[in-house]
Design a protein around this motif. Structure first.
Motif, mmCIF file in Angstrom:
data_model
loop_
_atom_site.group_PDB
_atom_site.id
_atom_site.type_symbol
_atom_site.label_atom_id
_atom_site.label_comp_id
_atom_site.label_asym_id
_atom_site.label_seq_id
_atom_site.Cartn_x
_atom_site.Cartn_y
_atom_site.Cartn_z
ATOM 1 N N LEU A 1 34.482 11.297 19.683
ATOM 2 C CA LEU A 1 33.154 10.692 19.596
ATOM 3 C C LEU A 1 32.032 11.724 19.513
ATOM 4 C CD1 LEU A 1 33.711 7.805 22.137
ATOM 5 C CD2 LEU A 1 33.168 7.527 19.706
ATOM 6 N N ARG A 2 32.387 13.000 19.554
ATOM 7 C CA ARG A 2 31.335 14.033 19.525
ATOM 8 C C ARG A 2 30.791 14.271 18.124
ATOM 9 N NH1 ARG A 2 30.289 16.618 23.878
ATOM 10 N NH2 ARG A 2 29.327 18.400 22.875
ATOM 11 N N TYR A 3 31.575 13.884 17.086
ATOM 12 C CA TYR A 3 31.169 14.174 15.709
ATOM 13 C C TYR A 3 31.296 12.919 14.856
ATOM 14 C CZ TYR A 3 32.209 18.711 17.672
ATOM 15 O OH TYR A 3 32.240 19.794 18.503
ATOM 16 N N PRO A 4 30.452 12.791 13.830
ATOM 17 C CA PRO A 4 30.598 11.629 12.948
ATOM 18 C C PRO A 4 31.850 11.737 12.083
ATOM 19 C CG PRO A 4 28.809 13.064 12.204
ATOM 20 C CD PRO A 4 29.325 13.652 13.474
ATOM 21 N N LYS A 5 32.417 10.591 11.761
ATOM 22 C CA LYS A 5 33.619 10.573 10.906
ATOM 23 C C LYS A 5 33.281 11.111 9.516
ATOM 24 C CE LYS A 5 36.928 7.256 8.968
ATOM 25 N NZ LYS A 5 38.264 7.554 9.502
ATOM 26 N N GLU A 6 32.199 10.596 8.923
ATOM 27 C CA GLU A 6 31.787 11.108 7.612
ATOM 28 C C GLU A 6 30.322 10.793 7.349
ATOM 29 O OE1 GLU A 6 34.150 9.289 4.546
ATOM 30 O OE2 GLU A 6 34.148 7.341 5.512
ATOM 31 N N THR A 7 29.663 11.727 6.659
ATOM 32 C CA THR A 7 28.248 11.559 6.322
ATOM 33 C C THR A 7 28.075 11.949 4.862
ATOM 34 O OG1 THR A 7 27.708 12.262 8.567
ATOM 35 C CG2 THR A 7 25.892 12.186 6.996
ATOM 36 N N LEU A 8 27.404 11.108 4.095
ATOM 37 C CA LEU A 8 27.198 11.401 2.675
ATOM 38 C C LEU A 8 25.704 11.534 2.414
ATOM 39 C CD1 LEU A 8 28.660 11.614 -0.092
ATOM 40 C CD2 LEU A 8 28.339 9.160 -0.354
ATOM 41 N N ALA A 9 25.332 12.605 1.728
ATOM 42 C CA ALA A 9 23.929 12.810 1.340
ATOM 43 C C ALA A 9 23.826 12.606 -0.167
ATOM 44 C CB ALA A 9 23.497 14.219 1.705
ATOM 45 N N ALA A 10 22.727 12.053 -0.622
ATOM 46 C CA ALA A 10 22.543 11.861 -2.065
ATOM 47 C C ALA A 10 21.070 12.059 -2.403
ATOM 48 C CB ALA A 10 22.979 10.458 -2.465
ATOM 49 N N THR A 11 20.815 12.340 -3.650
ATOM 50 C CA THR A 11 19.431 12.373 -4.125
ATOM 51 C C THR A 11 19.255 11.190 -5.066
ATOM 52 O OG1 THR A 11 19.447 14.766 -3.971
ATOM 53 C CG2 THR A 11 17.705 13.781 -5.307
ATOM 54 N N LEU A 12 18.292 10.350 -4.769
ATOM 55 C CA LEU A 12 18.046 9.178 -5.612
ATOM 56 C C LEU A 12 16.951 9.540 -6.613
ATOM 57 C CD1 LEU A 12 17.881 6.434 -2.805
ATOM 58 C CD2 LEU A 12 19.905 7.467 -3.870
ATOM 59 N N LEU A 13 17.252 9.394 -7.891
ATOM 60 C CA LEU A 13 16.239 9.663 -8.924
ATOM 61 C C LEU A 13 15.711 8.327 -9.411
ATOM 62 C CD1 LEU A 13 18.040 12.540 -10.848
ATOM 63 C CD2 LEU A 13 15.991 12.718 -9.426
ATOM 64 N N VAL A 14 14.465 8.046 -9.074
ATOM 65 C CA VAL A 14 13.941 6.697 -9.306
ATOM 66 C C VAL A 14 12.793 6.737 -10.321
ATOM 67 C CG1 VAL A 14 12.934 4.668 -8.192
ATOM 68 C CG2 VAL A 14 14.598 6.070 -6.955
ATOM 69 N N ARG A 15 12.860 5.836 -11.292
ATOM 70 C CA ARG A 15 11.802 5.743 -12.312
ATOM 71 C C ARG A 15 10.554 5.119 -11.701
ATOM 72 N NH1 ARG A 15 12.042 8.494 -16.548
ATOM 73 N NH2 ARG A 15 14.105 7.747 -17.110
ATOM 74 N N MET A 16 9.440 5.816 -11.775
ATOM 75 C CA MET A 16 8.162 5.304 -11.257
ATOM 76 C C MET A 16 7.463 4.462 -12.330
ATOM 77 S SD MET A 16 7.749 6.495 -8.115
ATOM 78 C CE MET A 16 9.461 6.139 -7.863
ATOM 79 N N ASP A 17 6.477 3.712 -11.910
ATOM 80 C CA ASP A 17 5.782 2.837 -12.857
ATOM 81 C C ASP A 17 5.083 3.615 -13.966
ATOM 82 O OD1 ASP A 17 6.628 0.709 -11.391
ATOM 83 O OD2 ASP A 17 4.730 0.407 -10.332
#
Ligand code: NAD
Length: 423
Positions: free
Chosen positions: A30-46
């Motif tokens: 319980l001391r560490y997370p099982k898995e962590t995922l990081a992502a960069t979201l590229l989002v179209r602005m208006d």
């Protein structure tokens, strides 16, 4: 600092472990997370440009079932905060005995800078990025700060597009018209209200005599305030991120909400007497009988804990009191009803929503309320008993109670004690 948040979260685990005869490897797991995922979201602005947003999802522990936890959209979101919130979710689900592990997600974004169409594209983009990480049998998100029903609706829709069939059980906190559960909207505030109501005699709290201050005036806070108000409690202080209103004569949370919807602020809301405008820090230290932090983390620390006048704190927010703050409150005899119990009504009704989605059979709101109460009350009672029996705070008792359940699940698959025995 955010790193401190995770370190201090783990300190609470170590502290709880001292009161249990539990295998070391359970704590290790319980001391560490099982898995962590990081992502960069590229989002179209208006305006046609593309903007990048940092996003995360952490599945902390799935020993007791698929992982469950909200998605937060806030400029301060970072990986340590996401991990810590996922850690808390692991314990929260165990506190109320849901067949779930803990998870959390977030995007570093100030949604006030986005148009509605941009917010929709951001929400869909999050699901696209994490579509293999989440799943109705794997990891089920939900709303958290600055995400709501329509965000969940876009996310469920995006996931259904990816899988090629409607998948309502992928996410909870959806609008009722799209498979949401009746009673999910007020579940966190209602759960907190049930907990306080169940503890009221032991805490010396009663509707006629108890004056309540709530920090924050969003989903959790508003519903808790209105249920307490309907029960006869006097709400004497409320706040939002920029202002606070305090009136010892009391106020009607429905009227304050109406004012906030019109002006975007609680300041200036109608009250029964002569209201004083305070800032958020002053509100926490104001005279009252029950203080309910219901906004963000780290609000009561070593810097202000000694100034808290409320003898009872009900934590609707996640992590509003730091361990250093806790120690001071404890010394001063302030009873803290901990977040992993006090705000667990939200995830409990999220669980009901998931069950209903999987069964394709939907319950009336009265059934949701009575099933919620039937979970919150006995778990509150058990935590109170553990606190009494072991002479520990309710927070440590809640961790002990949850850790015992997680430990049983880990041990049921065999630990050193099992494998070192001869057949
Ligand atoms: P929300 O976005 O609906 O409301 C947040 C409120 O906090 C708003 O009134 C906002 O103005 C105020 N706020 C923001 N920053 C602040 C600051 N620095 N100081 C004072 N006030 C501030 O969010 P919510 O869903 O009500 O969540 C509030 C807390 O409850 C969070 O800690 C969240 O993790 C926790 N929580 C929520 C749920 C749920 O089902 N909504 C479940 C469990 C825990």
């Amino acid at each position: 600092m955010a790193t401190d948040l995770f370190t201090t979260a783990r300190e609470r685990l170590d502290n709880a472990a001292r009161y249990l005869d539990i295998e070391r490897e359970v704590i290790e797991q319980l001391r560490y997370p099982k898995e962590t995922l990081a992502a960069t979201l590229l989002v179209r602005m208006d305006d046609g440009s593309r903007r990048a947003f940092k996003a995360w999802r952490c599945r902390y522990n799935d020993t007791r079932g698929p992982t469950k936890g909200g998605i937060r959209f806030h400029p301060a979101v970072n990986v340590d905060e996401v991990m810590t919130l996922a850690f808390w979710m692991t314990f929260k689900c165990a506190v109320v005995n849901l067949p779930f592990g803990g998870a959390k997600g977030g995007v570093a974004v100030d949604i006030k800078t986005l148009s509605r169409a941009e917010l929709e594209r951001l929400s869909r983009s999050y699901v696209e990025a994490f579509s293999r990480f989440i799943g109705p049998e794997r990891d089920i998100p939900a709303p958290d700060m600055y995400t709501n029903g329509i965000v969940m609706a876009w996310m469920a829709d995006e996931y259904s597009t990816i899988t090629g069939h409607p998948s309502p059980a992928i996410i909870t906190g959806k609008p009722v018209a799209l498979g949401g559960s009746l009673g999910r909207d007020d579940a966190t505030g209602r759960g907190g209200y049930y907990v306080l109501d169940h503890l009221k005699e032991g805490l010396g709290v009663s509707p006629k005599e108890t004056r309540i201050v709530l920090q924050g005036f969003g989903n959790a806070s508003f519903h808790c305030a209105r249920l307490l108000h309907d029960d006869g409690y006097r709400i004497i202080g409320l706040s939002d991120s920029t202002s606070a209103v305090y009136d010892p004569d009391g106020m009607d949370p429905y009227a304050v909400m109406e004012h906030k919807n019109r002006t975007q602020r609680v300041a200036g809301a109608p009250t029964r007497g002569a209201a004083r405008e305070l800032d958020n820090a002053e509100l926490l230290e104001a005279e009252c009988d029950v203080l309910i932090p219901a906004a963000v983390e780290n609000q009561i620390t070593e810097a202000n804990a000694a100034n808290i006048k409320a003898p009872v704190i009900l934590e609707l927010a996640n992590g509003p009191v730091t361990p250093a703050g806790d120690a001071i409150l404890d010394e001063n005899g302030v009873v803290v009803v901990p977040d992993i119990l006090a705000n667990s009504g939200g995830v409990t009704v999220s669980y009901f929503e998931w069950v209903q989605n999987k069964a394709g059979y939907y319950w009336p709101v009265e059934e949701v309320h009575s099933k919620l109460k039937a979970i919150m009350e006995p778990e509150t009672r058990k935590i109170r008993e553990v606190a009494r029996d072991k002479a520990i705070s309710m927070r440590t008792a809640a961790y002990v109670h949850a850790l015992e359940r997680i430990g049983d699940a880990v041990e049921a698959r065999g630990t050193k004690a099992f494998f070192s025995q001869k057949n």
